[in-house]
Design an enzyme around this catalytic site. Structure first.
Site, PDB file in Angstrom:
ATOM      1  N   HIS A  58       0.846  -1.206   0.000  1.00 18.57           N
ATOM      2  CA  HIS A  58       0.000   0.000   0.000  1.00 18.57           C
ATOM      3  C   HIS A  58       0.883   1.260   0.000  1.00 18.57           C
ATOM      4  O   HIS A  58       0.691   2.167  -0.809  1.00 18.57           O
ATOM      5  CB  HIS A  58      -0.906  -0.033   1.237  1.00 18.57           C
ATOM      6  CG  HIS A  58      -1.674   1.220   1.496  1.00 18.57           C
ATOM      7  ND1 HIS A  58      -3.022   1.319   1.261  1.00 18.57           N
ATOM      8  CD2 HIS A  58      -1.292   2.438   1.968  1.00 18.57           C
ATOM      9  CE1 HIS A  58      -3.429   2.539   1.587  1.00 18.57           C
ATOM     10  NE2 HIS A  58      -2.393   3.235   2.019  1.00 18.57           N
ATOM     11  N   GLU A  59       1.860   1.277   0.906  1.00 21.24           N
ATOM     12  CA  GLU A  59       2.732   2.449   1.016  1.00 21.24           C
ATOM     13  C   GLU A  59       3.606   2.613  -0.222  1.00 21.24           C
ATOM     14  O   GLU A  59       3.886   3.736  -0.644  1.00 21.24           O
ATOM     15  CB  GLU A  59       3.604   2.351   2.271  1.00 21.24           C
ATOM     16  CG  GLU A  59       2.842   2.532   3.565  1.00 21.24           C
ATOM     17  CD  GLU A  59       2.021   3.809   3.603  1.00 21.24           C
ATOM     18  OE1 GLU A  59       2.512   4.858   3.140  1.00 21.24           O
ATOM     19  OE2 GLU A  59       0.874   3.756   4.066  1.00 21.24           O
ATOM     20  N   HIS A  62       1.857   4.656  -2.726  1.00 23.07           N
ATOM     21  CA  HIS A  62       2.027   6.103  -2.528  1.00 23.07           C
ATOM     22  C   HIS A  62       3.415   6.553  -2.985  1.00 23.07           C
ATOM     23  O   HIS A  62       3.572   7.530  -3.705  1.00 23.07           O
ATOM     24  CB  HIS A  62       1.945   6.457  -1.036  1.00 23.07           C
ATOM     25  CG  HIS A  62       0.587   6.318  -0.423  1.00 23.07           C
ATOM     26  ND1 HIS A  62      -0.495   7.007  -0.878  1.00 23.07           N
ATOM     27  CD2 HIS A  62       0.156   5.590   0.643  1.00 23.07           C
ATOM     28  CE1 HIS A  62      -1.549   6.711  -0.118  1.00 23.07           C
ATOM     29  NE2 HIS A  62      -1.177   5.844   0.806  1.00 23.07           N
ATOM     30  N   ASP A 161      -5.193   8.729   4.261  1.00 20.03           N
ATOM     31  CA  ASP A 161      -5.238   9.150   2.857  1.00 20.03           C
ATOM     32  C   ASP A 161      -6.510   9.938   2.571  1.00 20.03           C
ATOM     33  O   ASP A 161      -6.504  10.875   1.774  1.00 20.03           O
ATOM     34  CB  ASP A 161      -5.183   7.927   1.945  1.00 20.03           C
ATOM     35  CG  ASP A 161      -3.935   7.107   2.209  1.00 20.03           C
ATOM     36  OD1 ASP A 161      -2.895   7.722   2.529  1.00 20.03           O
ATOM     37  OD2 ASP A 161      -3.993   5.874   2.100  1.00 20.03           O
TER      38      ASP A 161
HETATM   39 ZN    ZN Z   1      -2.162   5.232   2.513  1.00 20.04          ZN
END
Ligand code: ZN
Length: 361
Positions: A58-59, A62, A161
């Site tokens: 997930h990170e 980003h 987020d």
């Molecule tokens: Zn996030």
């Protein structure tokens, strides 16, 4: 951060895990062991590790999008309530912040769907849609948790987020600092609501709410500081009258200057050039180790950051945060013309902040 453990690098991005995350794993391992014995503990902990990998992915979502926009990614740190991508300075173009913020939940959704489809193919719909998280099959549970991760991160408050996405949406219609203030207020109200719901249903929600509440305040402060310092030149707050030291002076002279004035950091000048700086902690360390007779040249810092008078206070603030110092010499064509201190920045923030309050009412 010293409270974290470095694990390695992916795509050149350092990944580390916060100690509280490790405690969280131990805690859950114990809960699983208590309810189902060692076998359940093993299954539970391996599930948490898979979740940990999911959060990392997930990170990375980003971080990789941020890197495409030229944002320097210093690392990813994993906390019990999710991961944080440590980035230098998020772009203040709403479109870019939006894409960077959306990339994480989008990655989690894709990962959840891929795992879900794999589970459907392997086990069929009955096992895949069984709605327990603590029992049942590994793969469908992991799929479900990734989808939950996406939803959780879309909660509308900083540092989630959802808070960033919300601010980016607002920032299309208003200045960035105003959008931040509104997004932070909404985040706080949401956190208070979530915290109260958590008290009745699940204490973890309250824990998350506290995190979101303080996250909102710290993001609002950060942006307020940045905005206030944004266009202000260093010359506005630099001290033009100040004491300097020579490399051949003794530390005792710095102490005398400190006694008789307000200055506790000193540029060290030789032949019209700054050759070092001696800051308060250096003076104290020198006194402790060598007494007042030590030569300045022996105890000064020779690696230091300088600024010019036409740079902005925002740049000074960033430089002071990276160098871990409390003042910067201001140079003009190589010669020292002033000194800008963290204290002066603080004073500017207080007075300018008080002034902007009056303008609003
Ligand atoms: Zn996030």
């Amino acid at each position: 951060m010293r409270s974290s453990l470095r694990l390695g690098r992916i795509f050149g991005i350092p990944i580390s895990v916060h100690l509280t995350f490790l405690l969280f794993i131990v805690f859950l391992g114990m809960v699983y062991a208590f309810h189902g014995g060692p076998k359940a503990a093993l299954a539970g902990v391996s599930f948490i590790l898979a979740l940990f990998v999911s959060v990392t992915i997930h990170e990375l979502g980003h971080s990789l999008v941020a890197r495409r926009f030229g944002v320097k990614v210093n690392g990813i740190i994993l906390l019990p309530i999710g991961g944080v991508s440590q980035m230098d300075d998020m772009p203040e173009q709403p479109g870019r912040e939006f894409l960077i913020a959306v990339a994480g939940p989008a990655t989690s959704v894709v990962l959840g769907l891929v795992l879900g489809i794999a589970s459907l193919l392997l086990y069929g719909p009955a096992a895949t849609f069984k709605t327990t998280v603590t029992a049942g099959l590994f793969l469908p549970n992991l799929a479900r948790v990734n989808l939950l991760l996406a939803i959780f991160n879309l909660l509308p408050g900083f540092p989630m987020d959802g808070g960033r996405i919300f601010r980016a949406a607002l920032a299309h219609a208003m200045p960035f600092d105003r959008a931040t203030a509104i997004a932070a207020s909404v985040g706080r109200v949401f956190a208070i609501g979530l915290g109260m719901v958590g008290l009745f249903f699940n204490i973890w929600l309250t824990f998350i709410a506290v995190f979101i509440y303080f996250g909102a305040s710290s993001e609002a402060n950060r942006v307020k500081i940045k905005t206030t310092l944004h266009d202000v030149p260093v010359s506005r707050v630099m001290a033009a009258t100040f004491q300097t030291l020579s490399p051949d002076d003794r530390v005792s002279l710095a102490v005398e200057h400190a006694y008789h004035g307000f200055q506790e950091d000193f540029p060290v000048v030789a032949d019209d050039k700054v050759v070092g700086v001696l800051m308060k902690p250096d003076i104290l360390a020198a006194l402790h180790e060598h007494g007042t007779g030590a030569l300045v040249s022996r105890v000064m810092r020779t690696e230091f950051t300088t600024v010019t008078a036409d740079q902005t206070l925002e740049q000074v603030y960033a430089a002071i945060q990276t160098c871990g110092c409390t003042s910067l010499p201001v140079l003009d064509s190589g010669r020292i013309v002033g000194l800008v201190t963290l204290e002066a920045l603080g004073r500017y923030l207080v007075y300018a902040g008080a002034g902007s309050g009056a303008n609003r009412t």
